[in-house]
Design a protein around this motif. Structure first.
Motif, PDB file in Angstrom:
ATOM      1  N   LEU A 229       0.841  -1.191   0.000  1.00 17.22           N
ATOM      2  CA  LEU A 229       0.000   0.000   0.000  1.00 17.22           C
ATOM      3  C   LEU A 229       0.880   1.246   0.000  1.00 17.22           C
ATOM      4  CD1 LEU A 229      -2.688  -1.054   2.651  1.00 17.22           C
ATOM      5  CD2 LEU A 229      -2.834  -1.221   0.165  1.00 17.22           C
ATOM      6  N   THR A 230       0.670   2.119  -0.967  1.00 21.98           N
ATOM      7  CA  THR A 230       1.443   3.365  -1.037  1.00 21.98           C
ATOM      8  C   THR A 230       0.947   4.337   0.032  1.00 21.98           C
ATOM      9  OG1 THR A 230      -0.099   4.411  -2.579  1.00 21.98           O
ATOM     10  CG2 THR A 230       1.679   3.057  -3.537  1.00 21.98           C
ATOM     11  N   SER A 231       1.714   5.396   0.263  1.00 16.70           N
ATOM     12  CA  SER A 231       1.305   6.395   1.259  1.00 16.70           C
ATOM     13  C   SER A 231      -0.007   7.063   0.856  1.00 16.70           C
ATOM     14  CB  SER A 231       2.408   7.441   1.448  1.00 16.70           C
ATOM     15  OG  SER A 231       2.704   8.068   0.225  1.00 16.70           O
ATOM     16  N   ASP A 232      -0.213   7.246  -0.452  1.00 13.59           N
ATOM     17  CA  ASP A 232      -1.465   7.836  -0.930  1.00 13.59           C
ATOM     18  C   ASP A 232      -2.642   6.907  -0.639  1.00 13.59           C
ATOM     19  OD1 ASP A 232      -3.013   9.832  -2.546  1.00 13.59           O
ATOM     20  OD2 ASP A 232      -3.286   8.093  -3.846  1.00 13.59           O
ATOM     21  N   MET A 233      -2.465   5.618  -0.879  1.00 15.05           N
ATOM     22  CA  MET A 233      -3.525   4.650  -0.582  1.00 15.05           C
ATOM     23  C   MET A 233      -3.842   4.639   0.915  1.00 15.05           C
ATOM     24  SD  MET A 233      -2.297   1.401  -2.892  1.00 15.05           S
ATOM     25  CE  MET A 233      -2.206   1.484  -4.680  1.00 15.05           C
ATOM     26  N   LEU A 234      -2.794   4.637   1.742  1.00 15.97           N
ATOM     27  CA  LEU A 234      -2.997   4.612   3.191  1.00 15.97           C
ATOM     28  C   LEU A 234      -3.729   5.859   3.674  1.00 15.97           C
ATOM     29  CD1 LEU A 234       0.481   3.164   4.210  1.00 15.97           C
ATOM     30  CD2 LEU A 234      -1.729   2.049   4.613  1.00 15.97           C
ATOM     31  N   SER A 235      -3.423   6.997   3.072  1.00 18.01           N
ATOM     32  CA  SER A 235      -4.111   8.241   3.437  1.00 18.01           C
ATOM     33  C   SER A 235      -5.599   8.153   3.107  1.00 18.01           C
ATOM     34  CB  SER A 235      -3.488   9.439   2.707  1.00 18.01           C
ATOM     35  OG  SER A 235      -2.165   9.630   3.148  1.00 18.01           O
ATOM     36  N   LYS A 236      -5.910   7.556   1.960  1.00  9.67           N
ATOM     37  CA  LYS A 236      -7.317   7.412   1.570  1.00  9.67           C
ATOM     38  C   LYS A 236      -8.044   6.444   2.503  1.00  9.67           C
ATOM     39  CE  LYS A 236      -6.745   8.837  -3.190  1.00  9.67           C
ATOM     40  NZ  LYS A 236      -6.501   8.464  -4.591  1.00  9.67           N
ATOM     41  N   PHE A 237      -7.390   5.369   2.879  1.00 10.50           N
ATOM     42  CA  PHE A 237      -7.994   4.451   3.846  1.00 10.50           C
ATOM     43  C   PHE A 237      -8.251   5.160   5.173  1.00 10.50           C
ATOM     44  CE2 PHE A 237      -6.577   0.787   1.208  1.00 10.50           C
ATOM     45  CZ  PHE A 237      -7.745   0.028   1.272  1.00 10.50           C
ATOM     46  N   GLU A 238      -7.331   6.027   5.578  1.00 10.88           N
ATOM     47  CA  GLU A 238      -7.509   6.756   6.841  1.00 10.88           C
ATOM     48  C   GLU A 238      -8.706   7.700   6.764  1.00 10.88           C
ATOM     49  OE1 GLU A 238      -4.527   8.542  10.083  1.00 10.88           O
ATOM     50  OE2 GLU A 238      -4.379   9.564   8.142  1.00 10.88           O
ATOM     51  N   ILE A 239      -8.854   8.401   5.642  1.00  9.17           N
ATOM     52  CA  ILE A 239     -10.009   9.278   5.453  1.00  9.17           C
ATOM     53  C   ILE A 239     -11.295   8.474   5.529  1.00  9.17           C
ATOM     54  CG2 ILE A 239     -11.238  10.706   3.750  1.00  9.17           C
ATOM     55  CD1 ILE A 239      -8.402  11.597   2.755  1.00  9.17           C
ATOM     56  N   PHE A 240     -11.313   7.352   4.814  1.00  9.34           N
ATOM     57  CA  PHE A 240     -12.478   6.472   4.803  1.00  9.34           C
ATOM     58  C   PHE A 240     -12.787   5.991   6.219  1.00  9.34           C
ATOM     59  CE2 PHE A 240     -14.113   2.144   2.935  1.00  9.34           C
ATOM     60  CZ  PHE A 240     -15.422   2.504   3.231  1.00  9.34           C
ATOM     61  N   TYR A 241     -11.775   5.547   6.922  1.00  8.87           N
ATOM     62  CA  TYR A 241     -11.937   5.042   8.290  1.00  8.87           C
ATOM     63  C   TYR A 241     -12.546   6.114   9.204  1.00  8.87           C
ATOM     64  CZ  TYR A 241     -10.470   3.552  12.990  1.00  8.87           C
ATOM     65  OH  TYR A 241     -10.447   3.215  14.321  1.00  8.87           O
ATOM     66  N   ASN A 242     -11.990   7.307   9.158  1.00 13.76           N
ATOM     67  CA  ASN A 242     -12.481   8.395  10.027  1.00 13.76           C
ATOM     68  C   ASN A 242     -13.916   8.782   9.680  1.00 13.76           C
ATOM     69  OD1 ASN A 242     -10.102   8.575  11.508  1.00 13.76           O
ATOM     70  ND2 ASN A 242      -9.173  10.056  10.121  1.00 13.76           N
ATOM     71  N   MET A 243     -14.227   8.842   8.387  1.00 17.83           N
ATOM     72  CA  MET A 243     -15.586   9.206   7.967  1.00 17.83           C
ATOM     73  C   MET A 243     -16.579   8.103   8.332  1.00 17.83           C
ATOM     74  SD  MET A 243     -14.877  11.077   4.297  1.00 17.83           S
ATOM     75  CE  MET A 243     -16.564  11.663   4.070  1.00 17.83           C
ATOM     76  N   LEU A 244     -16.138   6.848   8.234  1.00 11.22           N
ATOM     77  CA  LEU A 244     -16.995   5.720   8.595  1.00 11.22           C
ATOM     78  C   LEU A 244     -17.384   5.792  10.065  1.00 11.22           C
ATOM     79  CD1 LEU A 244     -18.137   2.869   7.639  1.00 11.22           C
ATOM     80  CD2 LEU A 244     -16.021   1.906   8.562  1.00 11.22           C
ATOM     81  N   LEU A 245     -16.410   6.028  10.936  1.00  5.75           N
ATOM     82  CA  LEU A 245     -16.689   6.070  12.374  1.00  5.75           C
ATOM     83  C   LEU A 245     -17.538   7.290  12.732  1.00  5.75           C
ATOM     84  CD1 LEU A 245     -13.483   4.867  14.251  1.00  5.75           C
ATOM     85  CD2 LEU A 245     -15.349   3.557  13.270  1.00  5.75           C
TER      86      LEU A 245
END
Length: 235
Positions: A16-32
């Motif tokens: 996972l690239t840093s860009d992918m990880l950043s998008k997962f983090e955004i998704f995670y925060n918005m999900l919660l």
């Protein structure tokens, strides 16, 4: 979250690239955050979200070629597996379908926040959209993590798949039993089990199976049957 996700992905030999990880983090925060006011998921603990939602969604890439394909996610719910797969495959077009508009509004907000150009959403029931010429037999691959019996999923999902395309059902240890119940549906819907891939999610004892079906011919026009019938009276 990012470090744990990266570590678990590496165990599956997924980089996972840093860009992918950043998008997962955004998704995670918005999900919660959204889950506080809307019932998106019962899984909210960080490790479980990473394993049961993110890793479970993306492990598929070890088994199926998704690059430069057209993919529809039927019954996407909060965006699984569609959004995680779309993060990893920016050159693949994903359509995320759900019958609940408010879930799709959440997905649209995630797509905007992550600037994902390869994702669109469609509101409706599979029984109806499966007859729409814009979607019927238009996709290389259909994926679904929807919780339904396999004969039902086959009728709801196979209409979207091109002839010679694939339907991938995310399943558990119940697959063997469900396959026995699906012989008639497979015959009627001109599908065959091409392969099943079994694996255990890293750092857990969660056993998962990807059941990969190939569609060998065009469907009869009457399938899928009208809303409610596939579930009430499976093939």
């Amino acid at each position: 979250m990012k470090q744990y996700l990266q570590k678990m992905a590496e165990q599956l030999e997924i980089n996972l690239t840093s860009d992918m990880l950043s998008k997962f983090e955004i998704f995670y925060n918005m999900l919660l955050e959204t889950n506080k006011t809307m019932n998106l998921t019962a899984i909210t603990e960080m490790h479980e979200v990473v394993l049961k939602h993110f890793i479970d969604s993306i492990a598929l890439l070890n088994y199926i070629e998704l690059s430069n394909k057209t993919v529809i996610d039927v019954g996407t719910g909060a965006g699984f597996p569609g959004i995680p797969l779309a993060i990893l495959f920016p050159n693949t077009k994903f359509m995320l379908m759900d019958s609940l508009q408010k879930r799709l509004k959440f997905i649209d907000s995630v797509v905007d926040a992550c600037d994902m150009k390869n994702v669109s959403t469609i509101h409706g029931r599979a029984e109806d959209l499966g007859h729409d010429v814009n979607y019927r037999e238009k996709f290389d691959i259909c994926v679904s993590r929807a919780v339904a019996a396999l004969p039902v999923l086959l009728e709801l999902c196979s209409p979207f798949v091109k002839v010679n395309g694939l339907f991938v059902s995310y399943k558990s240890e119940l697959l063997k039993e469900e396959l026995q119940q699906s012989e008639k549906a497979l015959s009627i819907l001109r599908c065959e089990l091409m392969k099943q891939y079994d694996y255990t999610i890293p750092d857990s004892d969660f056993y998962r199976v990807y059941a990969v079906f190939k569609k060998n011919g065009a469907l009869q026009k009457k399938y899928p049957r009208q809303a409610g019938k596939p579930k009430k009276n499976p093939l």
